[in-house]
Design a protein around this motif. Structure first.
Motif, PDB file in Angstrom:
ATOM      1  N   VAL A  34       0.846  -1.196   0.000  1.00 37.12           N
ATOM      2  CA  VAL A  34       0.000   0.000   0.000  1.00 37.12           C
ATOM      3  C   VAL A  34       0.881   1.245   0.000  1.00 37.12           C
ATOM      4  O   VAL A  34       0.657   2.180  -0.776  1.00 37.12           O
ATOM      5  CB  VAL A  34      -0.964   0.000   1.217  1.00 37.12           C
ATOM      6  N   GLU A  35       1.925   1.251   0.838  1.00 40.24           N
ATOM      7  CA  GLU A  35       2.841   2.390   0.916  1.00 40.24           C
ATOM      8  C   GLU A  35       3.478   2.689  -0.444  1.00 40.24           C
ATOM      9  O   GLU A  35       3.544   3.839  -0.861  1.00 40.24           O
ATOM     10  CB  GLU A  35       3.957   2.079   1.924  1.00 40.24           C
ATOM     11  N   ARG A  36       3.942   1.607  -1.100  1.00 41.38           N
ATOM     12  CA  ARG A  36       4.591   1.759  -2.399  1.00 41.38           C
ATOM     13  C   ARG A  36       3.611   2.358  -3.410  1.00 41.38           C
ATOM     14  O   ARG A  36       3.958   3.233  -4.186  1.00 41.38           O
ATOM     15  CB  ARG A  36       5.084   0.390  -2.893  1.00 41.38           C
ATOM     16  N   HIS A  37       2.367   1.888  -3.381  1.00 41.45           N
ATOM     17  CA  HIS A  37       1.368   2.382  -4.323  1.00 41.45           C
ATOM     18  C   HIS A  37       1.059   3.854  -4.057  1.00 41.45           C
ATOM     19  O   HIS A  37       0.985   4.651  -4.987  1.00 41.45           O
ATOM     20  CB  HIS A  37       0.092   1.544  -4.264  1.00 41.45           C
ATOM     21  N   ILE A  38       0.878   4.216  -2.778  1.00 39.43           N
ATOM     22  CA  ILE A  38       0.549   5.603  -2.425  1.00 39.43           C
ATOM     23  C   ILE A  38       1.635   6.559  -2.919  1.00 39.43           C
ATOM     24  O   ILE A  38       1.340   7.638  -3.433  1.00 39.43           O
ATOM     25  CB  ILE A  38       0.341   5.731  -0.891  1.00 39.43           C
ATOM     26  N   LYS A  39       2.898   6.129  -2.775  1.00 36.87           N
ATOM     27  CA  LYS A  39       4.003   6.991  -3.208  1.00 36.87           C
ATOM     28  C   LYS A  39       4.017   7.184  -4.718  1.00 36.87           C
ATOM     29  O   LYS A  39       4.443   8.222  -5.202  1.00 36.87           O
ATOM     30  CB  LYS A  39       5.337   6.399  -2.751  1.00 36.87           C
ATOM     31  N   ALA A  40       3.545   6.181  -5.453  1.00 38.91           N
ATOM     32  CA  ALA A  40       3.607   6.227  -6.915  1.00 38.91           C
ATOM     33  C   ALA A  40       2.328   6.767  -7.547  1.00 38.91           C
ATOM     34  O   ALA A  40       2.308   7.126  -8.716  1.00 38.91           O
ATOM     35  CB  ALA A  40       3.897   4.829  -7.459  1.00 38.91           C
ATOM     36  N   CYS A  41       1.233   6.828  -6.788  1.00 41.86           N
ATOM     37  CA  CYS A  41      -0.070   7.180  -7.346  1.00 41.86           C
ATOM     38  C   CYS A  41      -0.613   8.463  -6.722  1.00 41.86           C
ATOM     39  O   CYS A  41      -0.889   8.511  -5.527  1.00 41.86           O
ATOM     40  CB  CYS A  41      -1.037   6.015  -7.109  1.00 41.86           C
ATOM     41  N   ALA A  42      -0.762   9.496  -7.550  1.00 43.13           N
ATOM     42  CA  ALA A  42      -1.221  10.800  -7.064  1.00 43.13           C
ATOM     43  C   ALA A  42      -2.632  10.718  -6.488  1.00 43.13           C
ATOM     44  O   ALA A  42      -2.930  11.346  -5.471  1.00 43.13           O
ATOM     45  CB  ALA A  42      -1.172  11.816  -8.192  1.00 43.13           C
ATOM     46  N   CYS A  43      -3.479   9.924  -7.140  1.00 45.90           N
ATOM     47  CA  CYS A  43      -4.867   9.781  -6.703  1.00 45.90           C
ATOM     48  C   CYS A  43      -4.941   9.210  -5.282  1.00 45.90           C
ATOM     49  O   CYS A  43      -5.591   9.765  -4.409  1.00 45.90           O
ATOM     50  CB  CYS A  43      -5.616   8.879  -7.692  1.00 45.90           C
ATOM     51  N   CYS A  44      -4.240   8.119  -5.057  1.00 42.53           N
ATOM     52  CA  CYS A  44      -4.274   7.471  -3.748  1.00 42.53           C
ATOM     53  C   CYS A  44      -3.521   8.286  -2.693  1.00 42.53           C
ATOM     54  O   CYS A  44      -3.890   8.278  -1.523  1.00 42.53           O
ATOM     55  CB  CYS A  44      -3.712   6.055  -3.842  1.00 42.53           C
ATOM     56  N   GLU A  45      -2.470   8.970  -3.120  1.00 45.58           N
ATOM     57  CA  GLU A  45      -1.721   9.816  -2.197  1.00 45.58           C
ATOM     58  C   GLU A  45      -2.621  10.917  -1.659  1.00 45.58           C
ATOM     59  O   GLU A  45      -2.646  11.198  -0.456  1.00 45.58           O
ATOM     60  CB  GLU A  45      -0.510  10.427  -2.920  1.00 45.58           C
ATOM     61  N   GLU A  46      -3.408  11.519  -2.550  1.00 40.71           N
ATOM     62  CA  GLU A  46      -4.341  12.576  -2.173  1.00 40.71           C
ATOM     63  C   GLU A  46      -5.410  12.027  -1.216  1.00 40.71           C
ATOM     64  O   GLU A  46      -5.736  12.639  -0.206  1.00 40.71           O
ATOM     65  CB  GLU A  46      -4.981  13.171  -3.446  1.00 40.71           C
ATOM     66  N   MET A  47      -5.946  10.840  -1.542  1.00 40.05           N
ATOM     67  CA  MET A  47      -6.970  10.225  -0.694  1.00 40.05           C
ATOM     68  C   MET A  47      -6.411   9.910   0.688  1.00 40.05           C
ATOM     69  O   MET A  47      -7.085  10.120   1.696  1.00 40.05           O
ATOM     70  CB  MET A  47      -7.495   8.936  -1.340  1.00 40.05           C
ATOM     71  N   ALA A  48      -5.172   9.404   0.717  1.00 41.96           N
ATOM     72  CA  ALA A  48      -4.540   9.070   1.991  1.00 41.96           C
ATOM     73  C   ALA A  48      -4.357  10.319   2.845  1.00 41.96           C
ATOM     74  O   ALA A  48      -4.628  10.315   4.045  1.00 41.96           O
ATOM     75  CB  ALA A  48      -3.201   8.384   1.750  1.00 41.96           C
ATOM     76  N   ALA A  49      -3.924  11.424   2.187  1.00 43.94           N
ATOM     77  CA  ALA A  49      -3.716  12.679   2.911  1.00 43.94           C
ATOM     78  C   ALA A  49      -5.036  13.202   3.479  1.00 43.94           C
ATOM     79  O   ALA A  49      -5.103  13.633   4.635  1.00 43.94           O
ATOM     80  CB  ALA A  49      -3.084  13.708   1.977  1.00 43.94           C
ATOM     81  N   ARG A  50      -6.089  13.114   2.654  1.00 43.65           N
ATOM     82  CA  ARG A  50      -7.414  13.587   3.106  1.00 43.65           C
ATOM     83  C   ARG A  50      -7.923  12.748   4.274  1.00 43.65           C
ATOM     84  O   ARG A  50      -8.449  13.269   5.255  1.00 43.65           O
ATOM     85  CB  ARG A  50      -8.429  13.478   1.970  1.00 43.65           C
ATOM     86  N   LEU A  51      -7.785  11.430   4.132  1.00 42.96           N
ATOM     87  CA  LEU A  51      -8.266  10.521   5.177  1.00 42.96           C
ATOM     88  C   LEU A  51      -7.504  10.738   6.478  1.00 42.96           C
ATOM     89  O   LEU A  51      -8.084  10.729   7.557  1.00 42.96           O
ATOM     90  CB  LEU A  51      -8.122   9.074   4.691  1.00 42.96           C
ATOM     91  N   ARG A  52      -6.194  10.972   6.346  1.00 41.18           N
ATOM     92  CA  ARG A  52      -5.360  11.224   7.519  1.00 41.18           C
ATOM     93  C   ARG A  52      -5.840  12.476   8.248  1.00 41.18           C
ATOM     94  O   ARG A  52      -5.949  12.485   9.474  1.00 41.18           O
ATOM     95  CB  ARG A  52      -3.906  11.410   7.068  1.00 41.18           C
ATOM     96  N   ARG A  53      -6.141  13.536   7.469  1.00 40.59           N
ATOM     97  CA  ARG A  53      -6.633  14.787   8.060  1.00 40.59           C
ATOM     98  C   ARG A  53      -7.971  14.553   8.751  1.00 40.59           C
ATOM     99  O   ARG A  53      -8.196  15.018   9.865  1.00 40.59           O
ATOM    100  CB  ARG A  53      -6.792  15.873   6.983  1.00 40.59           C
ATOM    101  N   THR A  54      -8.873  13.829   8.071  1.00 40.00           N
ATOM    102  CA  THR A  54     -10.194  13.556   8.628  1.00 40.00           C
ATOM    103  C   THR A  54     -10.071  12.777   9.940  1.00 40.00           C
ATOM    104  O   THR A  54     -10.747  13.085  10.922  1.00 40.00           O
ATOM    105  CB  THR A  54     -11.043  12.751   7.617  1.00 40.00           C
TER     106      THR A  54
END
Ligand SMILES: [Zn+2]
Length: 102
Positions: A34-54
């Protein structure tokens, strides 16, 4: 005409695991994937950042105590609703058991 950015089928599987990932619930191997994908994928990186904030906002809110005035008002309204519906208040013993669940 702009096409709305929608996560691909592959991303959707990652997004389903995102909250578990952020909670630290995934196995180390799955976590790395999951970590590797988030680093490579802008879409998932953005979702992860939003979810983290929430999640941070929710945690901060959960720590804050509900003001006593709000609790009293809520209790009064619940009692009024129950009286209107002809319901009896829950016994103290049962209420305590629920209060210990967090
Ligand atoms: Zn992705």
């Amino acid at each position: 005409m702009s096409v709305p950015a929608r996560p691909s089928a592959r991303c959707r599987t990652f997004l389903l695991e995102l909250s578990r990932y952020l909670d630290g619930d995934l196995s180390p191997a799955r976590r790395r994937t999951v970590e590797r994908h988030i680093k490579a994928c802008a879409c998932c990186e953005e979702m992860a950042a939003r979810l983290r904030r929430t999640m941070a906002v929710c945690r901060a809110e959960a720590k804050r105590r509900t003001p006593r005035g709000v609790m009293l008002l809520a209790a009064k309204r619940i009692r009024a609703l129950m009286a209107r519906e002809g319901l009896q208040p829950v016994a103290t013993r049962q209420r305590r058991r629920h209060a210990s669940e967090t």
